[in-house]
Write a protein that holds these residues in place. Structure first.
Motif, PDB file in Angstrom:
ATOM      1  N   TYR A 292      30.639   9.308  22.798  1.00 37.89           N
ATOM      2  CA  TYR A 292      29.741  10.314  23.488  1.00 37.89           C
ATOM      3  C   TYR A 292      28.390   9.901  23.280  1.00 37.89           C
ATOM      4  O   TYR A 292      27.452  10.420  23.987  1.00 37.89           O
ATOM      5  CB  TYR A 292      30.273  11.774  23.172  1.00 37.89           C
ATOM      6  CG  TYR A 292      31.526  12.189  23.756  1.00 37.89           C
ATOM      7  CD1 TYR A 292      31.681  12.183  25.066  1.00 37.89           C
ATOM      8  CD2 TYR A 292      32.635  12.369  22.694  1.00 37.89           C
ATOM      9  CE1 TYR A 292      33.119  12.701  25.520  1.00 37.89           C
ATOM     10  CE2 TYR A 292      33.889  12.632  23.412  1.00 37.89           C
ATOM     11  CZ  TYR A 292      33.910  12.773  24.785  1.00 37.89           C
ATOM     12  OH  TYR A 292      35.288  13.146  25.290  1.00 37.89           O
ATOM     13  N   ALA A 293      28.175   9.553  21.905  1.00 40.27           N
ATOM     14  CA  ALA A 293      26.674   9.287  21.792  1.00 40.27           C
ATOM     15  C   ALA A 293      26.278   8.199  22.544  1.00 40.27           C
ATOM     16  O   ALA A 293      24.934   8.309  23.006  1.00 40.27           O
ATOM     17  CB  ALA A 293      26.614   8.817  20.270  1.00 40.27           C
ATOM     18  N   LEU A 294      26.934   7.187  22.935  1.00 42.38           N
ATOM     19  CA  LEU A 294      26.442   5.979  23.754  1.00 42.38           C
ATOM     20  C   LEU A 294      26.289   6.438  25.207  1.00 42.38           C
ATOM     21  O   LEU A 294      25.261   6.115  25.945  1.00 42.38           O
ATOM     22  CB  LEU A 294      27.568   5.086  23.887  1.00 42.38           C
ATOM     23  CG  LEU A 294      27.740   4.375  22.467  1.00 42.38           C
ATOM     24  CD1 LEU A 294      28.925   3.043  22.620  1.00 42.38           C
ATOM     25  CD2 LEU A 294      26.387   3.577  21.964  1.00 42.38           C
ATOM     26  N   ILE A 295      27.386   7.343  25.595  1.00 43.12           N
ATOM     27  CA  ILE A 295      26.897   7.957  27.023  1.00 43.12           C
ATOM     28  C   ILE A 295      25.802   8.847  27.115  1.00 43.12           C
ATOM     29  O   ILE A 295      25.017   8.641  28.104  1.00 43.12           O
ATOM     30  CB  ILE A 295      28.309   8.721  27.224  1.00 43.12           C
ATOM     31  CG1 ILE A 295      29.478   7.765  27.494  1.00 43.12           C
ATOM     32  CG2 ILE A 295      27.943   9.736  28.712  1.00 43.12           C
ATOM     33  CD1 ILE A 295      30.737   8.408  27.646  1.00 43.12           C
TER      34      ILE A 295
END
Length: 71
Positions: A2-5
């Motif tokens: 989720y951090a990448l998104i």
């Protein structure tokens, strides 16, 4: 994952917010008046006299002075 998104979507969110504010400014805010309202005319800001710089006192460091008892 989720951090990448989230980090990848930040530029698109900023772009969408800028485009939304631009649309809002063009369509929602009232238009500027056709003729400007009487505005006071400002005098040009010209200094009355050139600035006078004060002369700095001369520095005489203690290491270069001659001491009274030195040969």
């Amino acid at each position: 994952m989720y951090a990448l998104i989230v980090s990848a979507s930040v530029p698109f969110v900023l772009l969408a917010s800028v485009m939304g504010l631009s649309w809002w400014e063009d369509h929602i805010l009232p238009a500027a008046p056709a003729e400007p309202v009487d505005t006071p005319v400002e005098a040009p800001s010209v200094p009355a006299a050139p600035a006078q710089h004060a002369e700095l006192p001369r520095a005489d460091p203690a290491s270069t002075r001659e001491s009274p008892g030195a040969d």
